[in-house]
Write a protein that holds these residues in place. Sequence first.
Motif, PDB file in Angstrom:
ATOM      1  N   ALA A   1     -61.887 -21.506 -28.922  1.00 30.63           N
ATOM      2  CA  ALA A   1     -61.853 -20.550 -29.867  1.00 30.63           C
ATOM      3  C   ALA A   1     -60.686 -19.721 -29.807  1.00 30.63           C
ATOM      4  O   ALA A   1     -59.963 -19.531 -28.921  1.00 30.63           O
ATOM      5  CB  ALA A   1     -63.038 -19.594 -29.505  1.00 30.63           C
ATOM      6  N   GLN A   2     -60.234 -19.400 -31.076  1.00 35.22           N
ATOM      7  CA  GLN A   2     -58.612 -18.494 -31.181  1.00 35.22           C
ATOM      8  C   GLN A   2     -58.955 -16.952 -31.008  1.00 35.22           C
ATOM      9  O   GLN A   2     -59.906 -16.581 -31.595  1.00 35.22           O
ATOM     10  CB  GLN A   2     -58.177 -19.122 -32.466  1.00 35.22           C
ATOM     11  CG  GLN A   2     -57.861 -20.378 -32.777  1.00 35.22           C
ATOM     12  CD  GLN A   2     -56.816 -20.883 -31.773  1.00 35.22           C
ATOM     13  OE1 GLN A   2     -55.727 -20.675 -31.568  1.00 35.22           O
ATOM     14  NE2 GLN A   2     -57.342 -22.103 -30.836  1.00 35.22           N
TER      15      GLN A   2
ATOM     16  N   GLU B   1     -58.487 -25.065 -32.594  1.00 30.86           N
ATOM     17  CA  GLU B   1     -59.810 -24.814 -32.273  1.00 30.86           C
ATOM     18  C   GLU B   1     -60.611 -26.203 -32.657  1.00 30.86           C
ATOM     19  O   GLU B   1     -60.346 -26.770 -33.712  1.00 30.86           O
ATOM     20  CB  GLU B   1     -60.585 -23.752 -33.239  1.00 30.86           C
ATOM     21  CG  GLU B   1     -62.042 -23.329 -33.050  1.00 30.86           C
ATOM     22  CD  GLU B   1     -62.331 -22.020 -33.789  1.00 30.86           C
ATOM     23  OE1 GLU B   1     -62.013 -20.904 -33.165  1.00 30.86           O
ATOM     24  OE2 GLU B   1     -62.792 -22.091 -34.757  1.00 30.86           O
TER      25      GLU B   1
END
Length: 152
Positions: A145-146, A3
């Motif tokens: 974003a994870q 990220e």
Amino acid sequence: MTERMKNPAVILPDAMTGIQNIYKAMYKGGVDATTMELVHLRASQINGCSACIFGGIDSAKKHGETDERLHQVVAWRESNLFTDAERAALAMTEAATRLADRPDAVTDEIWDAATDHFDEQQLAAIVLMIGLTNLFNRLNTTVRAQAGATWS
């Protein structure tokens, strides 16, 4: 993949406040919550946003959506599990998400099919859901974003 940073809407809290207010208004628009979640999920699938797909599936399940239907959202045209109203919302989602694919992305035919099932307030909610989902898809893919991460 690492990220790059937190979601920009979290870094700028006034942005998230505004977005949350739009979400509140959308969910008061009279569209069934599961339909709204299907719209969110389909746009996120098209845009390849793993964080939104993960979150969308989780949210859809909280609203009572089944695994069987969630597995078939990507191929909703070939599935017999979706209502005509859901199909109209999914068609509009695809057209409004893939704006660059053709000059008149949301055709009159797609729009008219949606108006057969949804009133103006409901259409406003669906269009806002498509737009906000596309916003978050773009934010999340840009910052990497994870999936499974929270924005708090």
